[in-house]
Design a protein around this motif. Structure first.
Motif, PDB file in Angstrom:
ATOM      1  N   PHE A   6     -14.185  96.668 -47.944  1.00 42.79           N
ATOM      2  CA  PHE A   6     -14.148  96.869 -46.497  1.00 42.79           C
ATOM      3  C   PHE A   6     -14.822  98.193 -46.134  1.00 42.79           C
ATOM      4  O   PHE A   6     -15.685  98.237 -45.248  1.00 42.79           O
ATOM      5  N   ASN A   7     -14.450  99.268 -46.815  1.00 47.29           N
ATOM      6  CA  ASN A   7     -15.024 100.575 -46.509  1.00 47.29           C
ATOM      7  C   ASN A   7     -16.523 100.622 -46.811  1.00 47.29           C
ATOM      8  O   ASN A   7     -17.289 101.191 -46.026  1.00 47.29           O
ATOM      9  N   ARG A   8     -16.950 100.016 -47.917  1.00 42.28           N
ATOM     10  CA  ARG A   8     -18.379  99.974 -48.226  1.00 42.28           C
ATOM     11  C   ARG A   8     -19.139  99.225 -47.131  1.00 42.28           C
ATOM     12  O   ARG A   8     -20.216  99.643 -46.708  1.00 42.28           O
ATOM     13  N   PHE A   9     -18.583  98.104 -46.670  1.00 47.88           N
ATOM     14  CA  PHE A   9     -19.238  97.304 -45.641  1.00 47.88           C
ATOM     15  C   PHE A   9     -19.317  98.080 -44.322  1.00 47.88           C
ATOM     16  O   PHE A   9     -20.387  98.158 -43.699  1.00 47.88           O
ATOM     17  N   CYS A  10     -18.217  98.649 -43.882  1.00 44.86           N
ATOM     18  CA  CYS A  10     -18.210  99.374 -42.602  1.00 44.86           C
ATOM     19  C   CYS A  10     -19.157 100.571 -42.625  1.00 44.86           C
ATOM     20  O   CYS A  10     -19.748 100.915 -41.596  1.00 44.86           O
ATOM     21  N   GLY A  39      -5.390  98.756 -42.757  1.00 45.32           N
ATOM     22  CA  GLY A  39      -4.082  99.356 -42.970  1.00 45.32           C
ATOM     23  C   GLY A  39      -3.258  98.430 -43.837  1.00 45.32           C
ATOM     24  O   GLY A  39      -3.814  97.637 -44.607  1.00 45.32           O
ATOM     25  N   TRP A  40      -1.951  98.494 -43.706  1.00 43.13           N
ATOM     26  CA  TRP A  40      -1.084  97.660 -44.521  1.00 43.13           C
ATOM     27  C   TRP A  40      -0.214  96.771 -43.663  1.00 43.13           C
ATOM     28  O   TRP A  40       0.193  97.142 -42.576  1.00 43.13           O
ATOM     29  N   ALA A  41       0.058  95.590 -44.188  1.00 43.35           N
ATOM     30  CA  ALA A  41       1.023  94.672 -43.591  1.00 43.35           C
ATOM     31  C   ALA A  41       1.789  94.059 -44.750  1.00 43.35           C
ATOM     32  O   ALA A  41       1.184  93.430 -45.629  1.00 43.35           O
ATOM     33  N   ASP A  42       3.061  94.275 -44.789  1.00 44.33           N
ATOM     34  CA  ASP A  42       3.900  93.745 -45.869  1.00 44.33           C
ATOM     35  C   ASP A  42       3.366  94.140 -47.246  1.00 44.33           C
ATOM     36  O   ASP A  42       3.313  93.323 -48.169  1.00 44.33           O
ATOM     37  N   GLY A  43       2.900  95.395 -47.383  1.00 39.01           N
ATOM     38  CA  GLY A  43       2.422  95.893 -48.669  1.00 39.01           C
ATOM     39  C   GLY A  43       1.035  95.414 -49.064  1.00 39.01           C
ATOM     40  O   GLY A  43       0.598  95.659 -50.180  1.00 39.01           O
ATOM     41  N   ASP A  45      -3.280  94.865 -47.885  1.00 38.08           N
ATOM     42  CA  ASP A  45      -4.319  95.306 -46.960  1.00 38.08           C
ATOM     43  C   ASP A  45      -4.370  94.348 -45.778  1.00 38.08           C
ATOM     44  O   ASP A  45      -4.265  93.138 -45.936  1.00 38.08           O
ATOM     45  N   ALA A  46      -4.532  94.902 -44.597  1.00 39.77           N
ATOM     46  CA  ALA A  46      -4.674  94.125 -43.371  1.00 39.77           C
ATOM     47  C   ALA A  46      -5.883  94.668 -42.632  1.00 39.77           C
ATOM     48  O   ALA A  46      -6.058  95.881 -42.520  1.00 39.77           O
ATOM     49  N   PHE A  82      -3.970  89.469 -41.976  1.00 39.08           N
ATOM     50  CA  PHE A  82      -2.886  90.145 -42.687  1.00 39.08           C
ATOM     51  C   PHE A  82      -2.564  89.526 -44.036  1.00 39.08           C
ATOM     52  O   PHE A  82      -1.707  90.041 -44.758  1.00 39.08           O
ATOM     53  N   ASN A  83      -3.207  88.432 -44.414  1.00 38.87           N
ATOM     54  CA  ASN A  83      -3.067  87.938 -45.783  1.00 38.87           C
ATOM     55  C   ASN A  83      -4.283  87.121 -46.175  1.00 38.87           C
ATOM     56  O   ASN A  83      -5.149  86.829 -45.352  1.00 38.87           O
ATOM     57  N   ASP A  84      -4.347  86.754 -47.439  1.00 40.99           N
ATOM     58  CA  ASP A  84      -5.533  86.106 -47.998  1.00 40.99           C
ATOM     59  C   ASP A  84      -5.789  84.706 -47.444  1.00 40.99           C
ATOM     60  O   ASP A  84      -6.856  84.144 -47.685  1.00 40.99           O
ATOM     61  N   ASN A  85      -4.857  84.124 -46.727  1.00 37.03           N
ATOM     62  CA  ASN A  85      -5.058  82.783 -46.166  1.00 37.03           C
ATOM     63  C   ASN A  85      -5.902  82.803 -44.908  1.00 37.03           C
ATOM     64  O   ASN A  85      -6.164  81.762 -44.326  1.00 37.03           O
TER      65      ASN A  85
END
Length: 127
Positions: A6-10, A39-43, A45-46, A82-85
């Protein structure tokens, strides 16, 4: 997508600025305007991004995508994966790109020129 990707892309966007704030979130801005957050959501990456009207309505129906906490609750059209789905990496990159374009289109022509940000391209409807 993970936080590092994400950071590389941004970082590839003209005039993109990275700051860490809001409880160790990676926050990306252009011209001082927010376009993406990890950030984080339920531990986990979100990933949060600005969405157009139609994308906001359609994408929030996908599993793993919701109106972004805090931002959407204030009437802004921001979504959070907020999740991989949720979105594929390609779809997420597309949405972050669109978020960047929407945010930078709101900057003055002079500010875009100062920052080396290309002028917005007209959409299919000519706007």
């Amino acid at each position: 997508m993970d936080r590092e990707a994400f950071n590389r892309f941004c970082a590839t966007f003209p005039a993109a600025e990275h700051v860490v704030q809001w409880g160790n979130s990676d926050v990306w801005k252009a011209g001082g305007k927010l376009f993406a957050v990890c950030g984080w959501a339920d531990g986990r990456d979100a990933f949060t991004f600005k969405a157009g009207d139609i994308a906001f309505e359609v994408l929030q129906e996908r599993p793993g995508v919701r109106p972004a906490p805090y931002l959407a609750s204030r009437g802004m059209k921001w979504l959070q994966q907020f999740n991989d789905n949720g979105l594929t990496d390609a779809e997420l990159k597309e949405q972050i790109t669109l978020s960047y374009q929407m945010v930078t289109a709101g900057l003055s022509k002079r500010k875009r020129a100062e920052l080396g940000i290309p002028d917005p391209q007209p959409g299919p409807d000519g706007r």
